[in-house]
Design an enzyme around this catalytic site. Structure first.
Site, PDB file in Angstrom:
ATOM      1  N   PRO A  96      28.599 -40.863  61.549  1.00  0.00           N
ATOM      2  CA  PRO A  96      28.938 -40.392  62.887  1.00  0.00           C
ATOM      3  C   PRO A  96      29.970 -41.344  63.508  1.00  0.00           C
ATOM      4  CG  PRO A  96      26.631 -41.162  62.784  1.00  0.00           C
ATOM      5  CD  PRO A  96      27.220 -41.339  61.415  1.00  0.00           C
ATOM      6  N   GLY A 135      31.960 -43.404  66.277  1.00  0.00           N
ATOM      7  CA  GLY A 135      31.722 -43.991  67.602  1.00  0.00           C
ATOM      8  C   GLY A 135      30.253 -44.159  67.945  1.00  0.00           C
ATOM      9  N   GLY A 149      29.831 -48.424  62.462  1.00  0.00           N
ATOM     10  CA  GLY A 149      30.962 -49.075  61.796  1.00  0.00           C
ATOM     11  C   GLY A 149      32.021 -48.130  61.283  1.00  0.00           C
ATOM     12  N   SER A 150      32.159 -46.938  61.911  1.00  0.00           N
ATOM     13  CA  SER A 150      33.151 -45.987  61.385  1.00  0.00           C
ATOM     14  C   SER A 150      34.569 -46.546  61.480  1.00  0.00           C
ATOM     15  CB  SER A 150      33.049 -44.640  62.105  1.00  0.00           C
ATOM     16  OG  SER A 150      33.250 -44.812  63.493  1.00  0.00           O
ATOM     17  N   SER A 151      34.890 -47.220  62.585  1.00  0.00           N
ATOM     18  CA  SER A 151      36.273 -47.700  62.717  1.00  0.00           C
ATOM     19  C   SER A 151      36.553 -48.823  61.716  1.00  0.00           C
ATOM     20  CB  SER A 151      36.571 -48.144  64.149  1.00  0.00           C
ATOM     21  OG  SER A 151      35.710 -49.163  64.550  1.00  0.00           O
ATOM     22  N   ALA A 178      35.057 -49.155  58.825  1.00  0.00           N
ATOM     23  CA  ALA A 178      35.106 -48.524  57.498  1.00  0.00           C
ATOM     24  C   ALA A 178      36.466 -47.863  57.294  1.00  0.00           C
ATOM     25  CB  ALA A 178      33.972 -47.510  57.353  1.00  0.00           C
ATOM     26  N   ASP A 229      31.706 -56.130  61.545  1.00  0.00           N
ATOM     27  CA  ASP A 229      31.775 -54.767  61.004  1.00  0.00           C
ATOM     28  C   ASP A 229      32.680 -54.697  59.771  1.00  0.00           C
ATOM     29  OD1 ASP A 229      30.315 -54.253  63.249  1.00  0.00           O
ATOM     30  OD2 ASP A 229      31.504 -52.533  63.898  1.00  0.00           O
TER      31      ASP A 229
HETATM   32  O1  PMV Z   1      31.181 -51.624  66.872  1.00  0.00           O
HETATM   33  P1  PMV Z   1      29.694 -51.684  67.055  1.00  0.00           P
HETATM   34  O2  PMV Z   1      29.160 -50.730  68.037  1.00  0.00           O
HETATM   35  O3  PMV Z   1      28.973 -51.669  65.757  1.00  0.00           O
HETATM   36  O4  PMV Z   1      29.366 -53.113  67.718  1.00  0.00           O
HETATM   37  C1  PMV Z   1      29.800 -54.273  67.159  1.00  0.00           C
HETATM   38  C2  PMV Z   1      28.866 -55.395  67.439  1.00  0.00           C
HETATM   39  C3  PMV Z   1      29.175 -56.284  68.627  1.00  0.00           C
HETATM   40  O5  PMV Z   1      28.497 -57.506  68.376  1.00  0.00           O
HETATM   41  C4  PMV Z   1      28.652 -55.680  69.918  1.00  0.00           C
HETATM   42  C5  PMV Z   1      30.668 -56.551  68.801  1.00  0.00           C
HETATM   43  C6  PMV Z   1      31.292 -57.379  67.667  1.00  0.00           C
HETATM   44  O6  PMV Z   1      32.531 -57.393  67.608  1.00  0.00           O
HETATM   45  O7  PMV Z   1      30.563 -58.019  66.896  1.00  0.00           O
END
Ligand code: PMV
Length: 294
Positions: free
Chosen positions: A80, A82, A86-88, A90, A131
């Site tokens: 999914p 957003g 981690g879609s962005s 990935a 991520d």
């Molecule tokens: O992109 P997300 O929603 O998986 O969040 C990343 C995790 C955070 O610790 C909130 C931000 C980061 O850059 O590590």
């Protein structure tokens, strides 16, 4: 025409989100879902395929990371978008791998991470790098932000996780910024999250001990101000239906809740009966697993 292909793993953060931005360690696991990016050489301006699994923001970032002419980009994703999975990252990792394949380049994991991290800044502004690390390495990772960043590939767990989707997207950039604006008033909560990470790591092979630690991490994230009533309800739903523990995963403000349970099917059914999109993920082994390349 032949396509150059690159893949990135999706991920779930088990412990330490937000605190990782302040130099604490975080633990995240790659899941058996992800993104495939395909690049095809074309004449004319770089464009994204119409049916590509990307929102406008991601499309913009893809264009920023590629030459202005010469490429058609397709993105296939079973993550999914957003939702804190981690879609962005990935997509960034898939793009870096696909672009390197087009040049016949073999990249080290460090270089993939560095290039994907640079691309990720277009999505998130000031990401910790966690991520991208999981998206390229797979498996279970303990990560500490740099400079220099520190990656520890840990033995990959085998238990599944149920994902409950809040149906809303969280804005990672805004949430990270909000935590920063409330800093240093929230210092103690960030430190409590940071010190939970070691306990979570030590409980990795003991789901009955791990579950309550995950729920405690959720409570701390609620104190940090990044949860929502919907996410709190999803955690409660999971606990009411036999989960050993549950927490929001990622930046919060929407996105998903992960739940550890002995009976994933029962929880999935209970969630679906309430109209909640739910599915089960399995950890995706990575560089720490002999014979498996990320
Ligand atoms: O992109 P997300 O929603 O998986 O969040 C990343 C995790 C955070 O610790 C909130 C931000 C980061 O850059 O590590």
């Amino acid at each position: 025409m032949s396509a150059f292909v690159g893949r990135g793993h999706g991920k779930l953060i088990l412990a330490g989100e937000h605190a990782v931005v302040y130099g604490h360690p975080a633990l995240a696991v790659a899941v058996d879902r992800g993104v495939e990016v395909r690049l095809t050489r074309i004449d004319g301006p770089t464009r994204t395929c119409a049916d590509t699994a990307c929102d406008d923001r991601l499309t913009e970032a893809l264009h920023a990371a590629l030459e202005p002419t010469g490429w058609e980009v397709s993105v296939f994703s079973d993550l999914p978008i957003g939702r804190g999975m981690g879609s962005s990252a990935a997509i960034s990792v898939g793009l870096v791998r696909a672009r390197a394949a087009a040049d016949g380049e073999t990249l080290s994991l460090q270089t993939i991470w560095e290039r994907a991290f640079a691309a990720e800044k277009a999505f998130h502004g000031n990401p910790s790098g966690l991520d991208q690390a999981v998206a390229c390495r797979g498996g279970l990772l303990r990560y500490r932000k740099g400079p220099p960043p520190h990656f520890d590939d840990l033995p990959c767990p085998s238990w599944p996780l149920v994902v409950l989707d809040s149906g809303a997207a969280g804005d990672t950039r805004a949430l990270v910024e909000g935590v920063r604006e409330r800093h240093p008033g929230n210092q103690q909560v960030l430190e409590a999250i940071g010190s939970l990470v070691g306990k979570v790591e030590r409980a990795m092979n003991a789901p009955d001990q791990l579950g309550p630690l995950l729920t405690h991490n959720h409570t701390l994230l609620r104190h940090l101000g990044v949860s929502t009533p919907e996410l709190d309800d999803l955690v409660q739903l999971a606990l009411n239906h036999g989960a050993l523990g549950a927490k929001l995963a990622g930046a919060g403000g929407g996105g998903v809740v992960l739940a550890l349970t002995h009976d994933p099917k029962a929880l999935e059914q209970a969630a679906r009966a309430r109209g909640i999109h739910a599915f089960t993920c399995h950890p995706q082994p990575g560089v720490s697993s002999a014979g498996v390349s990320p």
